[in-house]
Design an enzyme around this catalytic site. Structure first.
Site, PDB file in Angstrom:
ATOM      1  N   ASP A  29       0.853  -1.192   0.000  1.00 33.50           N
ATOM      2  CA  ASP A  29       0.000   0.000   0.000  1.00 33.50           C
ATOM      3  C   ASP A  29       0.890   1.243   0.000  1.00 33.50           C
ATOM      4  OD1 ASP A  29      -3.218   0.522   1.038  1.00 33.50           O
ATOM      5  OD2 ASP A  29      -1.805   2.199   1.052  1.00 33.50           O
ATOM      6  N   ASN A  85     -12.846  -3.150   2.749  1.00 30.96           N
ATOM      7  CA  ASN A  85     -13.796  -2.040   2.824  1.00 30.96           C
ATOM      8  C   ASN A  85     -14.754  -2.178   1.640  1.00 30.96           C
ATOM      9  OD1 ASN A  85     -12.460  -0.917   5.069  1.00 30.96           O
ATOM     10  ND2 ASN A  85     -10.982   0.118   3.738  1.00 30.96           N
ATOM     11  N   SER A  93     -12.123   3.422  -1.404  1.00 27.47           N
ATOM     12  CA  SER A  93     -11.806   4.546  -2.290  1.00 27.47           C
ATOM     13  C   SER A  93     -11.370   4.090  -3.675  1.00 27.47           C
ATOM     14  CB  SER A  93     -10.719   5.423  -1.663  1.00 27.47           C
ATOM     15  OG  SER A  93      -9.543   4.668  -1.444  1.00 27.47           O
ATOM     16  N   HIS A  98     -10.269  -5.389  -3.120  1.00 25.22           N
ATOM     17  CA  HIS A  98      -8.937  -5.615  -2.557  1.00 25.22           C
ATOM     18  C   HIS A  98      -9.023  -5.993  -1.097  1.00 25.22           C
ATOM     19  CE1 HIS A  98      -9.952  -1.316  -2.403  1.00 25.22           C
ATOM     20  NE2 HIS A  98      -9.310  -1.273  -1.253  1.00 25.22           N
TER      21      HIS A  98
HETATM   22  P1  5GP Z   1      -9.674   1.475   0.171  1.00 24.05           P
HETATM   23  O1  5GP Z   1      -9.720   2.831   0.807  1.00 24.05           O
HETATM   24  O2  5GP Z   1     -10.359   1.475  -1.192  1.00 24.05           O
HETATM   25  O3  5GP Z   1     -10.128   0.346   1.043  1.00 24.05           O
HETATM   26  O4  5GP Z   1      -8.134   1.170  -0.075  1.00 24.05           O
HETATM   27  C1  5GP Z   1      -7.435   1.691  -1.152  1.00 24.05           C
HETATM   28  C2  5GP Z   1      -5.987   1.649  -0.754  1.00 24.05           C
HETATM   29  O5  5GP Z   1      -5.211   1.880  -1.918  1.00 24.05           O
HETATM   30  C3  5GP Z   1      -5.571   2.719   0.263  1.00 24.05           C
HETATM   31  O6  5GP Z   1      -5.064   2.095   1.430  1.00 24.05           O
HETATM   32  C4  5GP Z   1      -4.531   3.532  -0.477  1.00 24.05           C
HETATM   33  O7  5GP Z   1      -3.460   3.949   0.363  1.00 24.05           O
HETATM   34  C5  5GP Z   1      -4.067   2.595  -1.552  1.00 24.05           C
HETATM   35  N1  5GP Z   1      -3.596   3.264  -2.759  1.00 24.05           N
HETATM   36  C6  5GP Z   1      -4.175   4.330  -3.376  1.00 24.05           C
HETATM   37  N2  5GP Z   1      -3.479   4.669  -4.466  1.00 24.05           N
HETATM   38  C7  5GP Z   1      -2.432   3.806  -4.537  1.00 24.05           C
HETATM   39  C8  5GP Z   1      -1.350   3.659  -5.464  1.00 24.05           C
HETATM   40  O8  5GP Z   1      -1.213   4.385  -6.459  1.00 24.05           O
HETATM   41  N3  5GP Z   1      -0.475   2.655  -5.219  1.00 24.05           N
HETATM   42  C9  5GP Z   1      -0.590   1.828  -4.142  1.00 24.05           C
HETATM   43  N4  5GP Z   1       0.333   0.885  -3.990  1.00 24.05           N
HETATM   44  N5  5GP Z   1      -1.609   1.933  -3.256  1.00 24.05           N
HETATM   45  C10 5GP Z   1      -2.517   2.909  -3.449  1.00 24.05           C
END
Ligand code: 5GP
Length: 112
Positions: A29, A85, A93, A98
């Protein structure tokens, strides 16, 4: 339009990849919430867990097994947390399913 995670699958944007097979990819992440914070994703673009169908059963199980495999490769001492999530209200987001895999610090319960 492809999501950020599809772009990572297709190597259009870089990521620190820790595991890959025909059906899944795992990478660090970019904004880690624990010393170990890995995202495990299916290569199939499923927007969120609640969009998965019964023919995704094997794929969903596979993602869990990948988590176990990574935990053993990284010597996580059987101590980690998996979070999904589902939906913006739950903090999602990126709309490509994932699993967050977190380890390396005490993980309190209940999560926020
Ligand atoms: P969500 O909020 O959808 O559950 O998790 C999305 C995750 O993707 C977040 O923890 C965020 O830090 C991660 N993330 C967002 N953009 C990128 C990226 O460009 N590269 C990586 N490796 N992680 C990302």
């Amino acid at each position: 339009m492809s999501t950020l995670f599809e772009k990572i699958i297709n190597r259009e944007i870089p990521a620190d990849i820790v595991y890959e097979d025909d059906f899944s990819l795992a990478f660090k992440d970019i904004n880690p919430q624990a010393p170990v914070h890995i995202l495990i994703i299916p290569k199939k673009p499923i927007e969120k867990l609640s969009d998965a169908q019964s023919d995704d059963k094997e794929l969903l199980g596979h993602l869990m097994l990948v988590a176990g495999k990574i935990a053993s490769e990284l010597n996580l001492d059987n101590t980690f947390r998996i979070v999904i999530n589902n939906g913006a209200g739950a903090g999602q987001s990126v709309f490509h399913l994932h699993l967050h895999m977190m380890s390396g610090r005490p993980l309190s319960w209940p999560p926020g």
